[in-house]
Design an enzyme around this catalytic site. Structure first.
Site, PDB file in Angstrom:
ATOM      1  N   LYS A 144       4.008  -0.820   8.361  1.00 32.14           N
ATOM      2  CA  LYS A 144       4.820  -1.639   7.934  1.00 32.14           C
ATOM      3  C   LYS A 144       6.123  -0.694   6.627  1.00 32.14           C
ATOM      4  O   LYS A 144       6.557  -0.131   5.844  1.00 32.14           O
ATOM      5  CB  LYS A 144       4.297  -2.441   6.235  1.00 32.14           C
ATOM      6  CG  LYS A 144       5.588  -4.152   6.892  1.00 32.14           C
ATOM      7  CD  LYS A 144       4.303  -4.975   5.322  1.00 32.14           C
ATOM      8  CE  LYS A 144       3.487  -5.405   4.789  1.00 32.14           C
ATOM      9  NZ  LYS A 144       3.598  -5.029   3.507  1.00 32.14           N
ATOM     10  N   ARG A 155       6.229 -11.877  -1.580  1.00 33.91           N
ATOM     11  CA  ARG A 155       4.566 -11.470  -1.679  1.00 33.91           C
ATOM     12  C   ARG A 155       4.534 -13.419  -1.794  1.00 33.91           C
ATOM     13  O   ARG A 155       3.441 -13.586  -1.442  1.00 33.91           O
ATOM     14  CB  ARG A 155       3.003 -10.862  -2.283  1.00 33.91           C
ATOM     15  CG  ARG A 155       3.140 -10.188  -1.237  1.00 33.91           C
ATOM     16  CD  ARG A 155       2.483  -8.944  -1.918  1.00 33.91           C
ATOM     17  NE  ARG A 155       1.302  -8.406  -1.526  1.00 33.91           N
ATOM     18  CZ  ARG A 155       1.490  -6.822  -1.132  1.00 33.91           C
ATOM     19  NH1 ARG A 155       3.183  -6.267  -1.629  1.00 33.91           N
ATOM     20  NH2 ARG A 155       0.722  -6.264  -0.425  1.00 33.91           N
ATOM     21  N   ARG A 180      -7.373  -0.891  11.594  1.00 33.46           N
ATOM     22  CA  ARG A 180      -6.530  -0.313  11.116  1.00 33.46           C
ATOM     23  C   ARG A 180      -7.054   0.486   9.110  1.00 33.46           C
ATOM     24  O   ARG A 180      -7.098   1.290   8.922  1.00 33.46           O
ATOM     25  CB  ARG A 180      -5.189  -0.388  11.286  1.00 33.46           C
ATOM     26  CG  ARG A 180      -4.611  -0.227  12.437  1.00 33.46           C
ATOM     27  CD  ARG A 180      -3.088  -0.200  12.727  1.00 33.46           C
ATOM     28  NE  ARG A 180      -2.648  -0.171  13.698  1.00 33.46           N
ATOM     29  CZ  ARG A 180      -0.829  -1.079  13.662  1.00 33.46           C
ATOM     30  NH1 ARG A 180      -1.036  -0.963  13.205  1.00 33.46           N
ATOM     31  NH2 ARG A 180      -0.882  -1.516  15.233  1.00 33.46           N
ATOM     32  N   ARG A 234      -7.852   3.983   2.594  1.00 35.63           N
ATOM     33  CA  ARG A 234      -7.470   3.684   0.801  1.00 35.63           C
ATOM     34  C   ARG A 234      -8.753   3.789  -0.012  1.00 35.63           C
ATOM     35  O   ARG A 234      -9.698   2.714   0.100  1.00 35.63           O
ATOM     36  CB  ARG A 234      -6.101   3.425   1.307  1.00 35.63           C
ATOM     37  CG  ARG A 234      -5.365   3.552   0.493  1.00 35.63           C
ATOM     38  CD  ARG A 234      -3.783   3.471   0.368  1.00 35.63           C
ATOM     39  NE  ARG A 234      -4.023   1.968   0.206  1.00 35.63           N
ATOM     40  CZ  ARG A 234      -3.150   0.606   0.192  1.00 35.63           C
ATOM     41  NH1 ARG A 234      -1.638   0.700   1.041  1.00 35.63           N
ATOM     42  NH2 ARG A 234      -2.907   0.098   0.219  1.00 35.63           N
ATOM     43  N   ARG A 279      -7.237  -9.317   1.135  1.00 37.11           N
ATOM     44  CA  ARG A 279      -5.766  -8.984   0.743  1.00 37.11           C
ATOM     45  C   ARG A 279      -5.828  -9.969   1.876  1.00 37.11           C
ATOM     46  O   ARG A 279      -4.181 -10.734   1.956  1.00 37.11           O
ATOM     47  CB  ARG A 279      -6.200  -7.621   0.794  1.00 37.11           C
ATOM     48  CG  ARG A 279      -5.729  -6.773  -0.041  1.00 37.11           C
ATOM     49  CD  ARG A 279      -4.722  -6.372  -0.181  1.00 37.11           C
ATOM     50  NE  ARG A 279      -4.721  -4.600   0.448  1.00 37.11           N
ATOM     51  CZ  ARG A 279      -5.921  -3.644   0.697  1.00 37.11           C
ATOM     52  NH1 ARG A 279      -6.801  -3.852  -0.235  1.00 37.11           N
ATOM     53  NH2 ARG A 279      -6.273  -2.970   1.434  1.00 37.11           N
TER      54      ARG A 279
HETATM   55  P1  AMP Z   1       0.767  -2.649  -0.278  1.00 41.58           P
HETATM   56  O1  AMP Z   1       1.098  -0.901  -0.382  1.00 41.58           O
HETATM   57  O2  AMP Z   1       2.332  -3.775  -0.278  1.00 41.58           O
HETATM   58  O3  AMP Z   1      -0.369  -3.171   0.614  1.00 41.58           O
HETATM   59  O4  AMP Z   1      -0.011  -3.263  -1.769  1.00 41.58           O
HETATM   60  C1  AMP Z   1      -0.716  -2.593  -2.622  1.00 41.58           C
HETATM   61  C2  AMP Z   1      -1.095  -3.528  -4.294  1.00 41.58           C
HETATM   62  O5  AMP Z   1      -0.365  -3.707  -4.409  1.00 41.58           O
HETATM   63  C3  AMP Z   1      -1.210  -5.173  -3.475  1.00 41.58           C
HETATM   64  O6  AMP Z   1      -2.965  -5.405  -2.540  1.00 41.58           O
HETATM   65  C4  AMP Z   1      -1.532  -5.906  -4.637  1.00 41.58           C
HETATM   66  O7  AMP Z   1      -2.531  -5.714  -5.100  1.00 41.58           O
HETATM   67  C5  AMP Z   1      -0.622  -5.233  -5.344  1.00 41.58           C
HETATM   68  N1  AMP Z   1       0.880  -5.222  -5.238  1.00 41.58           N
HETATM   69  C6  AMP Z   1       1.605  -4.714  -3.883  1.00 41.58           C
HETATM   70  N2  AMP Z   1       3.153  -5.299  -4.134  1.00 41.58           N
HETATM   71  C7  AMP Z   1       2.693  -6.798  -4.311  1.00 41.58           C
HETATM   72  C8  AMP Z   1       3.958  -7.764  -5.259  1.00 41.58           C
HETATM   73  N3  AMP Z   1       5.009  -8.154  -4.483  1.00 41.58           N
HETATM   74  N4  AMP Z   1       3.072  -8.735  -5.273  1.00 41.58           N
HETATM   75  C9  AMP Z   1       2.209  -8.793  -5.720  1.00 41.58           C
HETATM   76  N5  AMP Z   1       1.348  -7.514  -5.870  1.00 41.58           N
HETATM   77  C10 AMP Z   1       1.744  -6.476  -5.211  1.00 41.58           C
END
Ligand code: AMP
Length: 185
Positions: free
Chosen positions: A11, A87, A122, A128, A139
């Protein structure tokens, strides 16, 4: 535009390319949170533990954060690609309300579809800081529980398009370009 997909679906990479191609702002809530953690802001301090455990930061934090950003001139002028938001159902309803308030509407919600076995592989490979095995499992579980139901939410509004996220990055991008361009036409 909204892009949905499991973490590790590609994404982030594809969103950067889409934003460049269509001249819109790429708003990754994960990137915003990671920057806040790196800067040690209050938001970052609130989010860091939750992110490392693979949890979801509260809707009460996320909705105002996005609201603040999408009212800015560059977004109003060029549009936005939301990556990682909404989300939860609450975030989706919040998004609908904030867009209505701005006199804007969504054009498309893309489901970048990659099977769970492939994204697990992946994520283990990208290494990370928040990619511990425990956090990955948490997650992916939360994705199925909280975020996957949003696919129906977008589908009911006639916005959902699924794109196969398997294969070479350029091939996936070509598929995305096709569905977005036809929707914008
Ligand atoms: P991502 O880079 O989108 O995978 O986001 C990394 C982490 O940030 C996620 O595992 C969540 O802990 C937090 N996060 C990002 N976007 C959201 C969202 N819209 N709602 C809640 N937590 C978020």
């Amino acid at each position: 535009m909204v892009i949905l997909g499991r973490q590790g679906s590609g994404k982030g990479t594809q969103s950067g390319r889409i934003a460049e191609r269509y001249g819109c702002v790429h708003l990754s809530t994960g990137d915003v949170l990671r920057a806040a953690v790196a800067e040690g802001t209050e938001l970052g301090q609130q989010a860091a533990g939750i992110m490392n455990a693979g949890g979801l930061v509260g809707d009460d934090i996320m909705i105002p954060l996005v609201q603040e950003r999408i009212g800015k001139d560059d977004v109003v002028a060029g549009g936005v690609l939301l990556d990682g938001f909404p989300r939860t159902a609450e975030q989706a309803n919040g998004l609908e309300a904030m867009l209505a308030g701005l006199g804007q509407a969504l054009t498309i919600a893309i489901n970048l579809d990659v099977p769970v076995e492939e994204v697990t592989h992946r994520m283990m490979a990208r290494g990370r800081e928040d990619d511990t095995e425990e956090a990955i499992v948490r997650r992916l579980g939360l994705y199925d529980q909280e975020t996957a139901p949003l696919l129906d939410w977008f589908d009911e509004r006639g916005l959902l398009v699924s794109v196969d996220g398997l294969g070479e990055e350029d091939d996936v991008f070509a598929r995305l370009e096709e569905v977005i361009s036809s929707r914008l036409a």
